[in-house]
Design a protein around this motif. Structure first.
Motif, short mmCIF file in Angstrom:
data_model
loop_
_atom_site.label_atom_id
_atom_site.label_comp_id
_atom_site.label_asym_id
_atom_site.label_seq_id
_atom_site.Cartn_x
_atom_site.Cartn_y
_atom_site.Cartn_z
N ASP A 65 0.83 -1.21 0.00
CA ASP A 65 0.00 0.00 0.00
C ASP A 65 0.87 1.26 0.00
N GLY A 66 1.98 1.19 0.71
CA GLY A 66 2.90 2.33 0.74
C GLY A 66 3.40 2.69 -0.65
N PHE A 67 3.73 1.68 -1.43
CA PHE A 67 4.18 1.92 -2.80
C PHE A 67 3.03 2.40 -3.67
N THR A 68 1.86 1.82 -3.44
CA THR A 68 0.69 2.26 -4.21
C THR A 68 0.45 3.74 -4.00
N GLN A 69 0.58 4.20 -2.75
CA GLN A 69 0.39 5.62 -2.42
C GLN A 69 1.35 6.49 -3.23
N ILE A 70 2.58 6.01 -3.36
CA ILE A 70 3.57 6.77 -4.13
C ILE A 70 3.14 6.90 -5.59
N LEU A 71 2.62 5.80 -6.13
CA LEU A 71 2.21 5.83 -7.55
C LEU A 71 1.00 6.76 -7.73
N VAL A 95 3.50 12.70 -13.24
CA VAL A 95 4.84 12.23 -13.60
C VAL A 95 4.85 10.71 -13.78
N PHE A 96 3.89 10.00 -13.16
CA PHE A 96 3.82 8.55 -13.35
C PHE A 96 2.50 8.19 -14.02
N GLU A 97 2.54 7.04 -14.64
CA GLU A 97 1.37 6.54 -15.34
C GLU A 97 1.30 5.05 -15.08
N ALA A 98 0.40 4.65 -14.20
CA ALA A 98 0.29 3.24 -13.84
C ALA A 98 -1.18 2.91 -13.63
N PRO A 99 -1.90 2.68 -14.72
CA PRO A 99 -3.33 2.37 -14.58
C PRO A 99 -3.56 1.19 -13.64
N ASP A 100 -2.75 0.16 -13.80
CA ASP A 100 -2.87 -1.00 -12.90
C ASP A 100 -1.79 -0.90 -11.84
N LYS A 101 -2.14 -0.23 -10.74
CA LYS A 101 -1.14 0.04 -9.70
C LYS A 101 -0.67 -1.20 -8.99
N PHE A 123 5.82 -6.09 -20.75
CA PHE A 123 6.61 -5.54 -21.86
C PHE A 123 6.57 -4.02 -21.84
N ARG A 124 5.39 -3.47 -21.63
CA ARG A 124 5.27 -2.01 -21.56
C ARG A 124 6.05 -1.45 -20.39
N PHE A 125 5.91 -2.11 -19.24
CA PHE A 125 6.62 -1.65 -18.05
C PHE A 125 8.13 -1.68 -18.27
N ILE A 126 8.60 -2.76 -18.85
CA ILE A 126 10.03 -2.96 -19.05
C ILE A 126 10.60 -2.00 -20.09
N THR A 127 9.84 -1.73 -21.11
CA THR A 127 10.38 -0.88 -22.18
C THR A 127 10.17 0.61 -21.91
N THR A 128 9.03 0.97 -21.33
CA THR A 128 8.80 2.42 -21.18
C THR A 128 8.80 2.88 -19.73
N GLY A 129 8.72 1.97 -18.78
CA GLY A 129 8.78 2.37 -17.38
C GLY A 129 7.50 3.08 -16.95
N LEU A 130 7.58 3.67 -15.77
CA LEU A 130 6.42 4.29 -15.17
C LEU A 130 6.17 5.71 -15.64
N ARG A 131 7.23 6.36 -16.10
CA ARG A 131 7.10 7.79 -16.39
C ARG A 131 6.05 8.05 -17.43
N VAL A 132 5.39 9.16 -17.24
CA VAL A 132 4.40 9.62 -18.22
C VAL A 132 5.13 9.86 -19.54
N LYS A 133 4.51 9.42 -20.64
CA LYS A 133 5.14 9.57 -21.94
C LYS A 133 4.80 10.96 -22.48
N ILE A 134 5.84 11.74 -22.70
CA ILE A 134 5.64 13.12 -23.13
C ILE A 134 5.07 13.19 -24.54
N THR A 135 5.48 12.24 -25.37
CA THR A 135 5.06 12.29 -26.78
C THR A 135 3.60 11.90 -26.97
#
Lengths: 167, 167
Positions: A100-106, A114-120, B154-166
């Motif tokens: 949950d602590g990590f989920t909060q960060i996401l 700055v982050f994009e994680a639909p499936d946290k 695959f998405r996580f590994i290639t693009t990571g968590l950061r929001v994609k600017i493009t």
DNA sequence: CGGAATTACTAACGTTTGTTAGGTAAATAT
DNA sequence: ATATTTACCTAACAAACGTTAGTAATTCCG
């Protein structure tokens, strides 16, 4: 118990002057490490504001704890299922709190855009896989310090493998 | 052996009409899965050219194999160290070959200027942590199919968590 | 230095474990 | 229908395991 005693240069029966039971050893290792990790993530969520900084610090804390005592970490990660039923239930609650602590960060990261994680849940479990897998390969004699490992992991987790176009 | 026999509704001693020893069971599970994974990664490196496609397929293959038999995968991932010494050495060689297969993909990706992994060993181990950690949380009753999991990874590994600017 | 406390020992116990041996029943083949 | 093969049974074995009990050795303290 005979193996542990042999490492210490005493008889297995002698261990019972110092400990109550084998289960007690396992409980001590698991709960001590769980408490340490929980304290670390709670502090990250309390003290930091910037989600990137939170994530970087959470990863660094985790890596530091895991590499700080590889033996305990290995037992913690591989043997927690062998806790007695009541302790196991308690332990699972702590694990969930940590996740949950990590989920909060996401969530913070998404709020800050700055982050994009639909499936946290998925993202958190994948982050934890990376930081926990360190017990499989890390050696103090290796060429990476824990801080360097944390830095590498943070970069991997946030930007992934793809070549950065903006660079 | 008594637990396995109980699952089958027979006595532990009866198992020995069908198997040679407990070690044989472990060897069969570990080497069968190792061979399957190795065949998959070799085919990926032989057949595909595009590094992104290679990586996507390698991940999908791995996830499919791991989720295809969770019991075997769990034993494979957690118990391989208990192989008898000679078999263990052989097994480690197979593990290393599998890692080499992923390393090859990353090298291709760098040559194509789509991946960036200065420390390939680190990147491969982190990828493997993600695909192997699935045994810790995946359930056939869960809301993600193996292909969806592979896609997410695959998405996580290639693009990571950061929001994609493009985007 | 003597007594108390602590640590470690030996011996043992009950339980668990992997496996073997011999016998029987069931299934299969001729 | 009989012979053979296969599968499973019971009983047992040796080894390993976690732990206890009583005793001895070591260390500490007044």
């Amino acid at each position: 118990m005979r193996d542990i005693a042999a490492e210490l240069g005493i008889e297995a029966a002698s261990l019972y002057s110092h400990i109550k039971s084998k289960d007690e050893i396992l409980e001590t290792i698991c709960f001590r490490m769980a408490d340490e990790l929980l304290r670390a993530i709670d502090e990250v969520n309390d003290v930091y504001f910037n989600a990137e900084e939170k994530l970087a610090t959470a990863i660094r804390n985790h890596v530091k704890i895991v590499t700080g005592d590889l033996n305990s970490s290995t037992v913690f990660l591989r043997e927690w299922r062998r806790l007695p039923a009541e302790k196991l239930a308690e332990f699972v609650k702590l694990r969930n709190k940590y996740e949950d602590g990590f989920t909060q960060i996401l969530i913070n990261g998404e709020n800050e855009n700055v982050f994009e994680a639909p499936d946290k849940k998925f993202a958190v479990l994948t982050i934890l896989s990376a930081v926990n897998w360190i017990t499989e390969w890390y050696s103090p004699k290796g060429n990476m310090t824990p801080d360097e490992i944390a830095e590498h992991l943070f970069r991997f987790i946030t930007t992934g493998l793809r070549v950065k176009i903006t660079e």
